[in-house]
Design a protein around this motif. Structure first.
Motif, PDB file in Angstrom:
ATOM      1  N   LYS A  45       0.794  -1.237   0.000  1.00  0.00           N
ATOM      2  CA  LYS A  45       0.000   0.000   0.000  1.00  0.00           C
ATOM      3  C   LYS A  45       0.828   1.289   0.000  1.00  0.00           C
ATOM      4  N   ASP A  46       2.024   1.250   0.576  1.00  0.00           N
ATOM      5  CA  ASP A  46       2.800   2.487   0.682  1.00  0.00           C
ATOM      6  C   ASP A  46       3.750   2.725  -0.480  1.00  0.00           C
ATOM      7  N   LEU A  47       3.756   1.823  -1.423  1.00  0.00           N
ATOM      8  CA  LEU A  47       4.640   1.996  -2.579  1.00  0.00           C
ATOM      9  C   LEU A  47       4.111   3.092  -3.504  1.00  0.00           C
ATOM     10  N   LYS A  48       4.996   3.539  -4.380  1.00  0.00           N
ATOM     11  CA  LYS A  48       4.539   4.517  -5.375  1.00  0.00           C
ATOM     12  C   LYS A  48       4.163   3.825  -6.692  1.00  0.00           C
ATOM     13  N   ASP A  92      11.272   1.422 -15.698  1.00  0.00           N
ATOM     14  CA  ASP A  92       9.922   1.895 -16.036  1.00  0.00           C
ATOM     15  C   ASP A  92       9.200   2.406 -14.784  1.00  0.00           C
ATOM     16  N   LEU A  93       9.383   1.679 -13.687  1.00  0.00           N
ATOM     17  CA  LEU A  93       8.712   2.086 -12.443  1.00  0.00           C
ATOM     18  C   LEU A  93       9.247   3.447 -11.972  1.00  0.00           C
ATOM     19  N   LYS A  94      10.554   3.580 -12.081  1.00  0.00           N
ATOM     20  CA  LYS A  94      11.154   4.868 -11.667  1.00  0.00           C
ATOM     21  C   LYS A  94      10.577   6.012 -12.507  1.00  0.00           C
ATOM     22  N   GLU A  95      10.443   5.726 -13.773  1.00  0.00           N
ATOM     23  CA  GLU A  95       9.896   6.700 -14.724  1.00  0.00           C
ATOM     24  C   GLU A  95       8.465   7.095 -14.318  1.00  0.00           C
TER      25      GLU A  95
END
Lengths: 310, 195, 100, 393
Positions: D311-314, D372-375
């Motif tokens: 839940k706390d992830l971006k 991709d996630l960082k993006e």
């Protein structure tokens, strides 16, 4: 010593009333006859393929089986019972089970000749100590009388209907008993609840008490699918045997033996006439179809006599 | 990725035992307390078809589960593969390729697509014929790669392999001695052109 | 645990039903009455009966009652009135009548 | 003391089966699980197990015989892959619905067509609604450990359901790696004996199994089965705790790798998790707050626990080694995304279908996903929710 009827009636009933098979159903007569051959002190695990017998005898929360019973699916009663038998062998070896159990699988011709043939063949080839009983009523009755590979040629079924140009099923029936004989298992027999039941009782007893796999093919009329009046069950069986449409014989350790030879072989017409599924054959223009059936019956009968050295 | 991890790629032909050799190497390394991976290029093995097998050897638990693209070492069990297979693809310059060949290493460099690192050769055919009476190149190649990588001490290797052979050939002990001989000769005879 | 029962009736909660639909009481189908299916009814004439027993094995509903090897009657709770026994009897011991 | 060994995944599985010494094994060979019945039949031939090995003529019969044997009261195992599992399909449901605690290693392989013997998860993923508990294994060690625990999970009185233990075909099944085995005595003690009450060979009380079940009762049986699956979650954790005491190896519903302060994470099953951990370590060294969830238990689906962990992830990427052909992402993705529906400020969730038919999954592939996630985190925009990773464009 073979079981006679006087003794047989004293055996405890292992298939109870209260099942939902049709009035006059041959399957339950077949089942009762086979189970009567079990010694009262022996226990049994019975399996059934999906089919009339299964859906009518074990309908939650009721069961007509006095012995342990398992239904798995349509095409796998051979494998299912072979698994139970394997479990029995190992649990007995480990001392977890003390009683003697016999293993009997029941399948209709759909679950045996057709969709379940592979599973049956595998179980027999592997040598499990079990009996496979086919109650052959010559069509998929449970789903509404569709043709099977056991359906006689020219029979009218819902997937081989007799119409203006096609007079019913177009193929002769598969001879499954002989296919099973090709497995060279200790005991294969073709029987029927015939006469005083000595034939079916004796064969069931041999099948159950012969060590290793055994196969029984039992002629089992279906009043609904064959369209005859229910009281005529035993008469239909008699005609099948007396016309040599359904010969009674056995193959014990490779030795072929004819169990019954009619004094006077009746014409196949006698077997066909009382059954609505053959009604279209009695139109004058179809006389040759009956002749064709007669020829095939004669051919198979002669070949059988030769095999049995009669 | 663990800095200490060594990655080896094997090229051979189905039936020559490249896969078995990679597993034996893993086993030998394992017996010295290493973490190991030994796996074939996944697929059905067909006699004669080019096959690939892999080893990872490390002091730490190996978590990576992909094929090896930048090996430290390459072993070529069948010299004839050189003309069809780019055996040195991705091979690190500071690494080495070990080839089953009677030739001198430098004679083969022209077949290696401009590879600039070290080349070693060992005549596994002669060794195998001399020691086993048959052509089983995998044991000599194992001896050669063990020597080149120096992943374990000589005695450790021989001891580990003797145990493996005893296990593997439990039913035909007569071939253990020949295999040990093949291993030792290859260990000694492998010759290099180091860069 | 020998007398473990399968709950009957139509209103059994999922918590009470049996796992996988296992049925514990072998042969409890006798509690289900199929006698209601009958439109015709076999009537046994005891006095004419020769106790040949040929009616017993032909009954699909295990409804020929037998004690000590002798027929004693018909189990009308389960007899569906197929008439197989009536036809099978060599001595015409049965009447086959309309169910009242 | 644990036994230090080096075994392939298939050897590890077969070894666990040997130590468990089941009553009946009925199996049919199929690549890449073939070695399991091969090794096992050798154990039978050598007398190192008491098992009745039934060499059936098909997988359909394998599962059918397992049902018969398990119903009869035996402890039963089998193994299969891909098309073999597909051929069992009908009977998978029957085994689960009949509440039979069969344990089956599934050596994951792609389903035909075109025929492909290599690894992906299209076989077991397709069976996800068959009522079997599904455990996934990163390597040979986890496959071994999962199988031993599976016996206890399956037979637990609150569960009574069959268990599939999945591991990657070839990548794990045919790779020799280090493993720690338990002493056979300890395995035997841990798994104990199957406790039986109702079974075909119960002389005290014959039973009927597999009835026709009409509308008045069928739904109740299904509801009860669903409850057993619900119960399984707790049981899996209890047994994992017991197993940890025995081995020191900790198992949960999923493994959280560097998740404490993670901003981006991937969710993945089986061997790819190991490769991904290497990538996480590298990213962490470069200051990227990357984490990883390796799902061990897919059935029952740990919906609440995953919600809490994610839940706390971006941004989250769910990697599926199977396509569901829903045209809306892979099967694990769909469920994870649904699990996060209630979360306020939920993370962005994207789907990656990867590695089909044995397409090798390289470190660089995984890096691409994290990139991709960082993006997504940096731009706050999701360019593409549904992605195919490593396919030739």
């Amino acid at each position: 010593m073979a079981l006679n009827l006087r003794e047989a009636v004293k055996r405890p009933e292992r298939f109870t009333g209260g099942h939902r098979l049709c009035a006059g159903c041959g399957a339950s007569v077949t089942v009762r006859s086979v189970l009567r051959a079990l010694k009262p002190e022996d226990k049994a695990v019975i399996g059934a393929a999906t089919g009339c017998l299964e859906v009518s005898s074990c309908l939650y929360p009721y069961t007509a089986w006095k012995d342990s019973f398992i239904h798995n699916a349509f095409e796998n009663v051979g494998a299912t019972v072979s698994g139970a038998e394997a479990a029995y062998r190992v649990l007995k070896k480990k001392g977890k089970i003390n009683d003697n159990y016999k293993f009997i699988a029941f399948g209709g011709d759909g679950g045996t000749y057709d969709i379940g043939l592979q599973s049956l063949s595998g179980a027999m080839e592997r040598g499990h100590d079990m009996v496979y009983v086919c109650y052959d009523n010559g069509a998929y009755m449970n789903t509404g009388i569709q043709r099977s590979s056991a359906t006689p040629k020219f029979a009218n079924t819902t997937t081989s209907p007799a119409g203006k140009v096609v007079p019913g099923k177009q193929q002769f029936r598969k001879d499954l008993t002989q296919v099973m004989a090709g497995h060279h298992i200790p005991y294969v027999a073709q029987t029927a609840p015939f006469g005083n039941f000595n034939d079916i009782h004796a064969k069931a007893e041999k099948a159950i008490y012969t060590e290793g796999p055994a196969f029984l093919n039992v002629f089992t009329p279906c009043p609904r699918g064959w369209r005859y009046d229910t009281p005529k069950l035993m008469e239909i069986i008699k005609l099948a045997v007396e016309t040599c449409y359904w010969p009674l014989y056995e193959i014990e350790n490779g030795k072929w033996k004819l169990s019954y030879k009619p004094k006077k072989k009746l014409p196949i017409e006698e077997f066909l006439r009382p059954q609505g599924r053959f009604k279209h054959l009695f139109k004058p223009e179809n006389q040759h179809l009956i002749e064709e059936l007669q020829k095939e019956v004669d051919k198979r009968w002669e070949a059988l006599l030769e095999k049995c050295e009669e | 990725m663990s800095k200490e991890m060594i990655e080896i790629r094997w090229h051979g032909r189905g039936g020559q035992g490249a896969k078995t050799a990679s597993l034996l190497l893993a086993e030998a390394a394992f017996s010295t307390g290493k973490y190991i991976q030994g796996f074939p290029e996944y697929g059905p093995e067909r006699m004669g078809a080019p096959i690939t097998a892999y080893n990872r050897i490390s002091d730490e638990k190996i978590r990576i589960h992909s094929n090896i693209y930048e090996p430290d070492y390459v072993v070529v069990v069948d010299e004839t593969l050189l003309k069809d297979v780019d055996v040195t693809a991705g091979l690190k310059k500071e690494g080495a390729v070990v080839i089953n060949s009677a030739k001198n290493p430098e004679e083969l460099r022209s077949l290696l697509n401009g590879y600039e690192g070290s080349i070693y050769t060992v005549d596994a055919r002669t060794i195998s014929m001399d020691t086993l009476g048959k052509y089983f190149p995998n044991t000599p190649m194992l001896g050669a790669i063990a020597k080149v990588t120096n992943i374990m001490e000589e005695e450790e290797l021989f001891k580990a392999m003797e145990e493996s052979f005893q296990h593997k050939f439990a039913t035909k002990p007569e071939v253990i001695e020949g295999n040990m001989e093949a291993l030792k000769r290859a260990y000694k005879e492998v010759k290099g052109s180091e860069r | 645990m020998k007398d473990k029962k399968t709950p009957l009736g139509g209103n059994v909660s999922w918590k009470e039903t049996t796992p996988g639909g296992i049925i514990y009481d072998a042969g409890n189908a006798t509690r289900y009455k199929t006698g209601e299916w009958r439109s015709m009814k076999p009537v046994w004439n005891k006095d004419k009966c020769k106790q040949c027993m040929l009616c017993f094995p032909v009954c699909p509903d295990s409804s020929i009652l037998v004690e000590d090897g002798k027929m004693t009657g018909i189990d009308y709770d389960h007899c569906k009135g197929c008439g197989v026994c009536v036809e099978a009897c060599p001595f015409n011991v049965f009447d086959f009548v309309k169910e009242e | 003391m644990a036994i230090r060994e080096r075994l392939s995944g298939n050897e590890a599985v077969a070894t666990a089966m040997k130590q468990i010494n089941p009553d009946v094994v009925a199996a049919f060979p199929i690549t890449p699980s073939t070695e399991v019945p091969q090794y096992f039949s050798q154990f039978v031939a050598n007398g190192s197990v008491d098992t009745e090995f039934v060499a059936v003529e098909s997988e359909h019969s394998a599962m059918s015989a397992c049902v018969g044997a398990s119903a009869a009261g035996a402890r039963v195992m089998t193994a299969t892959s891909a098309n073999g599992l597909a051929l069992m399909w009908e009977i998978l449901y029957i085994a689960a619905s009949s509440r039979l605690p069969i344990v089956m290693p599934v050596i994951n392989r792609a389903l035909s067509a075109p025929i492909n013997i290599h690894n992906d998860h299209s076989d077991s993923m397709g069976a996800r609604d068959s009522g079997w508990i599904q455990l996934y294994s990163e390597d040979n060690q986890e496959a071994y450990d999962n199988i031993i625990q599976a016996i206890r999970i399956a037979e637990h009185k609150d569960v009574q359901l069959p268990v599939m233990v999945c591991m990657d075909g070839f990548i794990v099944s045919h790779a020799v790696e280090n493993i720690e085995l338990l002493e056979t005595e300890k395995v035997k003690e841990f798994v104990g004996e199957r406790e039986l009450e109702d079974y075909l060979l119960n002389a005290e009380r014959p039973v009927s199994m597999g009835p026709l079940d009409l509308p008045p009762h069928y739904f109740e049986h299904k509801r009860q089965q669903a409850e057993a699956m619900k119960n399984a979650k707790k049981v899996i954790l209890e047994i994992a705790e017991e197993y940890e005491k025995l081995t020191g190896r900790k198992y949960g519903l999923f493994e959280e790798y560097k998740m404490e302060d993670a901003e981006v994470a991937i969710v993945v099953l089986n061997s790819t998790a190991g490769t991904a951990k290497e990538v996480v370590d590298e990213l962490r060294e470069n200051g990227v707050k990357a984490g990883l969830i390796k799902l061990r238990v897919f059935r029952p689906f740990p919906v609440d626990e995953l919600k809490e962990a994610l839940k706390d992830l971006k941004a989250v990427a769910v990697m599926d080694k199977a396509d569901s052909f829903s045209a809306a992402g892979g099967p694990v993705f769909t469920e994870i995304r649904a699990a996060l529906y209630d979360v306020e400020d939920r993370p962005e969730i994207v789907s990656y279908i990867y590695g089909l038919g044995g397409r090798d999954v390289r470190v660089d592939d995984i890096k691409k996903v994290y990139d991709d996630l960082k993006e997504i985190v940096e731009t706050g925009k999701v360019e593409s929710v549904y992605n195919y990773l490593g396919v030739k464009e």
